[in-house]
Design a protein around this motif. Structure first.
Motif, PDB file in Angstrom:
ATOM      1  N   CYS A 282       0.843  -1.198   0.000  1.00  0.00           N
ATOM      2  CA  CYS A 282       0.000   0.000   0.000  1.00  0.00           C
ATOM      3  C   CYS A 282       0.880   1.251   0.000  1.00  0.00           C
ATOM      4  O   CYS A 282       1.758   1.399   0.839  1.00  0.00           O
ATOM      5  N   LYS A 284      -0.027   4.153   0.755  1.00  0.00           N
ATOM      6  CA  LYS A 284      -0.403   5.079   1.836  1.00  0.00           C
ATOM      7  C   LYS A 284       0.258   4.697   3.149  1.00  0.00           C
ATOM      8  O   LYS A 284       0.720   5.545   3.892  1.00  0.00           O
ATOM      9  N   CYS A 285       0.255   3.375   3.466  1.00  0.00           N
ATOM     10  CA  CYS A 285       0.757   2.970   4.786  1.00  0.00           C
ATOM     11  C   CYS A 285       1.945   2.019   4.701  1.00  0.00           C
ATOM     12  O   CYS A 285       2.579   1.741   5.709  1.00  0.00           O
ATOM     13  N   CYS A 302      -5.594  -3.003   0.744  1.00  0.00           N
ATOM     14  CA  CYS A 302      -4.961  -2.809   2.038  1.00  0.00           C
ATOM     15  C   CYS A 302      -6.033  -3.094   3.087  1.00  0.00           C
ATOM     16  O   CYS A 302      -7.158  -2.632   2.967  1.00  0.00           O
ATOM     17  N   GLY A 310      -2.974  -2.739   8.292  1.00  0.00           N
ATOM     18  CA  GLY A 310      -2.828  -1.693   7.296  1.00  0.00           C
ATOM     19  C   GLY A 310      -3.802  -0.552   7.550  1.00  0.00           C
ATOM     20  O   GLY A 310      -4.517  -0.528   8.547  1.00  0.00           O
ATOM     21  N   CYS A 311      -3.822   0.413   6.589  1.00  0.00           N
ATOM     22  CA  CYS A 311      -4.716   1.559   6.767  1.00  0.00           C
ATOM     23  C   CYS A 311      -6.114   1.238   6.243  1.00  0.00           C
ATOM     24  O   CYS A 311      -7.092   1.885   6.611  1.00  0.00           O
ATOM     25  N   GLY A 312      -6.202   0.216   5.362  1.00  0.00           N
ATOM     26  CA  GLY A 312      -7.516  -0.178   4.837  1.00  0.00           C
ATOM     27  C   GLY A 312      -8.092   0.809   3.840  1.00  0.00           C
ATOM     28  O   GLY A 312      -9.271   0.755   3.521  1.00  0.00           O
TER      29      GLY A 312
HETATM   30 ZN   LIG Z   1      -2.732   1.019   3.560  1.00  0.00          ZN
END
Ligand SMILES: [Zn+2]
Length: 466
Positions: A282, A284-285, A302, A310-312
């Protein structure tokens, strides 16, 4: 050994953080409970309040106890925990000598949780001195003990870590949870995977101790925990019988451990279903993304939550990403850069067979050990001690093997990327995955543009292995 008829209870509180002398009272009560359960008589209670053993200040009650020991008035000692006695190993030796000289073999410690040992005499005392020296260990235990005090005083204790299946005293069995535990063990022994058992628990809406959902690490940790067979653990080793009620038999516990050992050694892997399984991250995270089938599309996504972390917040449709990465890989096969990278690896094959031999040998040894334990040829402590260095060797070899073998998937392919591209679609997924994994360290999936459904190749960056 005769049961003590005149035992000493020693209590101490080092500072007032636990408040109002409550600590000492609770220590004494716990010691008295333990004495009653052991059938010991108590001669006297020695109590030093609000004095730090570490500061080296005198402890009048402690000294009175040592003197009573020397005079032969005492034939047993009960202490809440070794760190009540002293925090310095040298002072512990002094205590051990006093106990030895008085020929007192009965020294017991009460514990607030399964990780800290109780037991008789010298051995346990010496063993625990290491723990006593560790401030962080004592701190976290005091925090837990404080929570138990809160519970006793009717106060809530958020974040308490009682074991699943037991009340917050860590001793009393919770019948409903104990039944769940037994069922989980039965399912596992019947061959069900931990993943499947975790899903079953979540479907049954059985919460974890912390009120969350079950993930495989939590479940595994619980299944292998010897406390459920009534066994005491200290520093990862079983050191004796606990004072609490077991939930499963020692035989069942042994079978669970053997089964985990067997699974680990067989190295069984889930079948490959996605080309980039385990390789997408991911943007983002930074967490590994998971493959997911939706009704008509496959995706990498994610995931948040305890088992994923994770951030999902990131998801991408699988097909275009896979096509793009495959193209990158085929192009890379023909690049001068790759030829340079691989030049240093031609000696890898000899190393591979060497490491494989180490892995085979270690796995075999672990199986033999597990079998010996299963046949009761060796004790559990012996098994635990013997398997540690072997597991270490196995793990090292596997890690090194993983590093070297990535290049063996590429034999005959380097420089032939264009040709491979024509037959790529006909290769099976395992083979495709092996080739991609040999070259790609990971694929970073950047954030998409909100509201734009069409795939944007700019989201994909491939990070090559070196
Ligand atoms: Zn993430």
């Amino acid at each position: 050994m005769r049961t003590p008829v005149a035992a000493a209870i020693y209590t101490r509180i080092s500072s007032d953080v636990e408040g109002l002398g409550l600590g000492v009272t609770r220590q004494r009560e716990d010691c008295e409970k333990l004495a009653a359960s052991l059938g010991w008589g108590v001669a006297d209670v020695y109590s030093d309040n609000d004095v730090s053993a570490y500061s080296g200040k005198r402890r009048p009650e402690y000294e009175r106890m040592l003197s009573d020991l020397a005079d032969g008035h005492i034939d047993g000692v009960l202490v809440y925990h070794i760190d009540r006695l002293t925090r310095r190993p040298i002072e512990l030796e002094e205590f051990v000598q006093a106990v030895d000289a008085a020929k007192v073999k009965h020294v017991r410690f009460v514990t607030g949780d399964a990780d800290i040992s109780t037991g008789d005499g010298l051995l346990v005392a010496r063993m625990l001195s290491a723990v006593a020296a560790s401030e962080s260990a004592t701190k976290s235990r005091r925090v837990r003990r404080k929570q138990e005090q809160n519970a006793a005083a009717g106060k809530p204790h958020k974040g308490s870590t009682r074991p699943f299946g037991y009340e917050s005293d860590h001793l009393t069995v919770r019948a409903e949870e104990a039944e769940v535990y037994r069922q989980a063990v039965a399912r596992f022994l019947a061959g069900e995977s931990t993943r499947s058992i975790a899903s079953w628990l979540n479907a049954q809406e059985v919460p974890t101790v912390k009120g969350g959902t079950w993930g495989t690490p939590t479940l595994k940790g619980m299944l292998v925990n010897p406390r459920y067979a009534g066994l005491l653990v200290h520093s990862g080793d079983v050191v004796g019988a606990g004072t609490w009620e077991p939930i499963i038999s020692e035989d069942d516990h042994r079978r669970v451990l053997a089964k985990f050992a067997q699974r680990m050694n067989s190295g069984r892997r889930a079948p490959q279903r996605y080309l980039l399984s385990g390789m997408t991250r991911c943007g983002k995270c930074g967490n590994t993304m998971y493959s997911a089938s939706r009704i008509d599309t496959r995706r990498y996504e994610c995931r948040s939550g305890p088992d994923h972390g994770g951030c999902g917040k990131s998801t991408v449709i699988a097909d275009p990403v896979e096509r793009l990465v495959a193209d990158f890989v085929l192009y890379r096969l023909d690049s001068a850069e790759l030829a340079d990278t691989l030049r240093g690896k031609s000696s890898a094959d000899a190393r591979t067979s060497e490491l494989s031999a180490v892995v085979d040998q270690a796995s075999e040894q672990l199986q033999e050990l597990a079998a010996a334990y299963g046949m009761r040829d060796i004790k559990m402590t012996e098994w635990m001690t013997a398997k540690k260095p072997i597991e270490q060797r196995l793990e090292n070899a596997q890690r090194q093997l993983a590093q070297v073998t990535h290049s063996t998937a590429l034999i005959g392919l380097v420089g032939n990327g264009e040709e491979l591209g024509r037959t790529w679609g006909a290769l099976n997924l395992d083979r495709q995955h092996a080739i991609v994994e040999a070259l790609v360290d990971h694929v970073l999936i950047g954030p998409g543009t909100p509201g734009v459904a069409r795939f944007d190749p700019a989201r994909v960056s491939v990070v090559w292995r070196h």
